[in-house]
Design a protein around this motif. Structure first.
Motif, PDB file in Angstrom:
ATOM      1  N   SER A 191      -5.350 -38.266  29.192  1.00  0.00           N
ATOM      2  CA  SER A 191      -4.124 -39.047  29.044  1.00  0.00           C
ATOM      3  C   SER A 191      -3.546 -39.452  30.397  1.00  0.00           C
ATOM      4  N   LYS A 192      -3.790 -38.642  31.452  1.00  0.00           N
ATOM      5  CA  LYS A 192      -3.385 -39.017  32.813  1.00  0.00           C
ATOM      6  C   LYS A 192      -4.463 -38.548  33.779  1.00  0.00           C
ATOM      7  N   ALA A 193      -4.629 -39.320  34.864  1.00  0.00           N
ATOM      8  CA  ALA A 193      -5.704 -38.997  35.805  1.00  0.00           C
ATOM      9  C   ALA A 193      -5.330 -39.416  37.208  1.00  0.00           C
ATOM     10  N   GLN A 194      -6.029 -38.829  38.162  1.00  0.00           N
ATOM     11  CA  GLN A 194      -5.858 -39.148  39.573  1.00  0.00           C
ATOM     12  C   GLN A 194      -7.221 -39.046  40.239  1.00  0.00           C
ATOM     13  N   LEU A 195      -7.514 -39.991  41.143  1.00  0.00           N
ATOM     14  CA  LEU A 195      -8.759 -39.960  41.907  1.00  0.00           C
ATOM     15  C   LEU A 195      -8.488 -39.453  43.317  1.00  0.00           C
ATOM     16  N   LEU A 196      -9.398 -38.619  43.820  1.00  0.00           N
ATOM     17  CA  LEU A 196      -9.373 -38.153  45.197  1.00  0.00           C
ATOM     18  C   LEU A 196     -10.703 -38.550  45.815  1.00  0.00           C
ATOM     19  N   VAL A 197     -10.664 -39.209  46.965  1.00  0.00           N
ATOM     20  CA  VAL A 197     -11.893 -39.659  47.619  1.00  0.00           C
ATOM     21  C   VAL A 197     -11.861 -39.196  49.070  1.00  0.00           C
ATOM     22  N   THR A 198     -12.927 -38.516  49.497  1.00  0.00           N
ATOM     23  CA  THR A 198     -13.012 -38.001  50.862  1.00  0.00           C
ATOM     24  C   THR A 198     -13.569 -39.072  51.796  1.00  0.00           C
ATOM     25  N   PHE A 199     -13.494 -38.812  53.103  1.00  0.00           N
ATOM     26  CA  PHE A 199     -14.101 -39.720  54.070  1.00  0.00           C
ATOM     27  C   PHE A 199     -15.610 -39.776  53.902  1.00  0.00           C
ATOM     28  N   GLU A 200     -16.185 -38.717  53.334  1.00  0.00           N
ATOM     29  CA  GLU A 200     -17.616 -38.683  53.064  1.00  0.00           C
ATOM     30  C   GLU A 200     -17.952 -39.409  51.764  1.00  0.00           C
ATOM     31  N   LYS A 201     -16.946 -40.024  51.157  1.00  0.00           N
ATOM     32  CA  LYS A 201     -17.057 -40.792  49.914  1.00  0.00           C
ATOM     33  C   LYS A 201     -17.448 -39.928  48.717  1.00  0.00           C
ATOM     34  N   GLN A 202     -17.054 -38.664  48.758  1.00  0.00           N
ATOM     35  CA  GLN A 202     -17.188 -37.816  47.577  1.00  0.00           C
ATOM     36  C   GLN A 202     -15.969 -38.091  46.704  1.00  0.00           C
ATOM     37  N   ILE A 203     -16.204 -38.208  45.412  1.00  0.00           N
ATOM     38  CA  ILE A 203     -15.139 -38.577  44.480  1.00  0.00           C
ATOM     39  C   ILE A 203     -14.824 -37.396  43.575  1.00  0.00           C
ATOM     40  N   PHE A 204     -13.528 -37.114  43.454  1.00  0.00           N
ATOM     41  CA  PHE A 204     -13.046 -36.076  42.557  1.00  0.00           C
ATOM     42  C   PHE A 204     -12.046 -36.705  41.602  1.00  0.00           C
ATOM     43  N   LEU A 205     -12.070 -36.238  40.380  1.00  0.00           N
ATOM     44  CA  LEU A 205     -11.183 -36.737  39.336  1.00  0.00           C
ATOM     45  C   LEU A 205     -10.349 -35.578  38.809  1.00  0.00           C
ATOM     46  N   ILE A 206      -9.047 -35.749  38.833  1.00  0.00           N
ATOM     47  CA  ILE A 206      -8.163 -34.799  38.163  1.00  0.00           C
ATOM     48  C   ILE A 206      -7.752 -35.477  36.872  1.00  0.00           C
ATOM     49  N   ALA A 207      -8.159 -34.892  35.766  1.00  0.00           N
ATOM     50  CA  ALA A 207      -7.877 -35.470  34.452  1.00  0.00           C
ATOM     51  C   ALA A 207      -7.282 -34.389  33.554  1.00  0.00           C
ATOM     52  N   ASP A 208      -6.012 -34.557  33.215  1.00  0.00           N
ATOM     53  CA  ASP A 208      -5.313 -33.596  32.350  1.00  0.00           C
ATOM     54  C   ASP A 208      -5.504 -32.155  32.829  1.00  0.00           C
ATOM     55  N   ASP A 209      -5.208 -31.905  34.085  1.00  0.00           N
ATOM     56  CA  ASP A 209      -5.268 -30.562  34.687  1.00  0.00           C
ATOM     57  C   ASP A 209      -6.675 -29.977  34.767  1.00  0.00           C
ATOM     58  N   ASN A 210      -7.689 -30.828  34.729  1.00  0.00           N
ATOM     59  CA  ASN A 210      -9.071 -30.418  34.948  1.00  0.00           C
ATOM     60  C   ASN A 210      -9.579 -31.146  36.192  1.00  0.00           C
ATOM     61  N   LEU A 211     -10.399 -30.458  36.988  1.00  0.00           N
ATOM     62  CA  LEU A 211     -10.947 -31.047  38.196  1.00  0.00           C
ATOM     63  C   LEU A 211     -12.441 -31.283  38.011  1.00  0.00           C
ATOM     64  N   TYR A 212     -12.870 -32.521  38.290  1.00  0.00           N
ATOM     65  CA  TYR A 212     -14.263 -32.912  38.156  1.00  0.00           C
ATOM     66  C   TYR A 212     -14.766 -33.484  39.474  1.00  0.00           C
ATOM     67  N   LYS A 213     -16.028 -33.236  39.776  1.00  0.00           N
ATOM     68  CA  LYS A 213     -16.705 -33.929  40.860  1.00  0.00           C
ATOM     69  C   LYS A 213     -17.494 -35.051  40.206  1.00  0.00           C
ATOM     70  N   VAL A 214     -17.372 -36.243  40.769  1.00  0.00           N
ATOM     71  CA  VAL A 214     -18.007 -37.411  40.159  1.00  0.00           C
ATOM     72  C   VAL A 214     -19.093 -37.931  41.083  1.00  0.00           C
ATOM     73  N   ASN A 215     -20.309 -37.970  40.565  1.00  0.00           N
ATOM     74  CA  ASN A 215     -21.415 -38.667  41.226  1.00  0.00           C
ATOM     75  C   ASN A 215     -22.219 -39.313  40.108  1.00  0.00           C
ATOM     76  N   SER A 216     -23.500 -39.193  40.070  1.00  0.00           N
ATOM     77  CA  SER A 216     -24.265 -39.807  38.979  1.00  0.00           C
ATOM     78  C   SER A 216     -23.874 -39.205  37.628  1.00  0.00           C
ATOM     79  N   ALA A 217     -23.407 -37.969  37.647  1.00  0.00           N
ATOM     80  CA  ALA A 217     -22.881 -37.316  36.448  1.00  0.00           C
ATOM     81  C   ALA A 217     -21.515 -36.731  36.793  1.00  0.00           C
ATOM     82  N   THR A 218     -20.719 -36.482  35.790  1.00  0.00           N
ATOM     83  CA  THR A 218     -19.410 -35.886  36.007  1.00  0.00           C
ATOM     84  C   THR A 218     -19.529 -34.382  35.812  1.00  0.00           C
TER      85      THR A 218
END
Length: 167
Positions: free
Chosen positions: A34-61
């Motif tokens: 229902s709500k989300a936030q993206l975090l992206v590092t200088f190394e272009k690693q992507i993290f997703l905070i979705a409804d109080d869960n933390l995910y690392k995003v690459n070819s798979a979540t």
């Protein structure tokens, strides 16, 4: 620019560069939220905070943790610190894993990890604490300052100077 866009039934993460006329899909089939936030590092690693869960995003979540209480993301220093279920952890971007710092029955705030000196800092109901990062045995832990109302805390890169806002 990294962003989330709902297309068809599931949300996807997109990336676009200036002049932003084209975009590229980086990840499909994200978990529903229902709500989300993206975090992206200088190394272009992507993290997703979705409804109080933390995910690392690459070819798979990949789900890293759930029940987030507090998160401190510092893209300049590639630092991601979290508390969840009374536990303080930090994400190591080089080894790409979550590292345990400590557990507590009281809320932990103002998180800071200084790998260069091997200590983490946080505040809780008793004050400012420093804890050794080496968890192979008994971790040394020290109360550096006693207070019950610390609002903000900053530890310099050397770990020798702490600036705080109390009451």
């Amino acid at each position: 620019l990294y962003y989330i866009k709902q297309k068809d039934a599931s949300p996807s993460i997109y990336m676009s560069q200036s002049p932003f006329s084209q975009s590229q899909v980086l990840a499909n089939e994200l978990p529903s939220f229902s709500k989300a936030q993206l975090l992206v590092t200088f190394e272009k690693q992507i993290f997703l905070i979705a409804d109080d869960n933390l995910y690392k995003v690459n070819s798979a979540t990949e789900k890293i943790t759930d029940n987030l209480n507090e998160i401190d993301f510092d893209p300049l220093n590639s630092s991601l610190l979290i508390t969840h279920l009374g536990q303080f952890d930090y994400y190591n971007f080089l080894s790409q894993d979550l590292n345990f710092v400590t557990r507590s029955s009281e809320p932990l705030k103002n998180l800071s990890v200084k790998n260069n000196i091997g200590y983490a800092f946080f505040s809780n109901n008793s004050g400012i604490n420093a804890i050794e990062l080496d968890d192979r045995g008994s971790q040394n832990q020290y109360t550096l300052y006693q207070s019950q109302n610390i609002q903000k805390l900053f530890v310099d890169s050397s770990g020798q100077t702490i600036t705080l806002l109390d009451s």
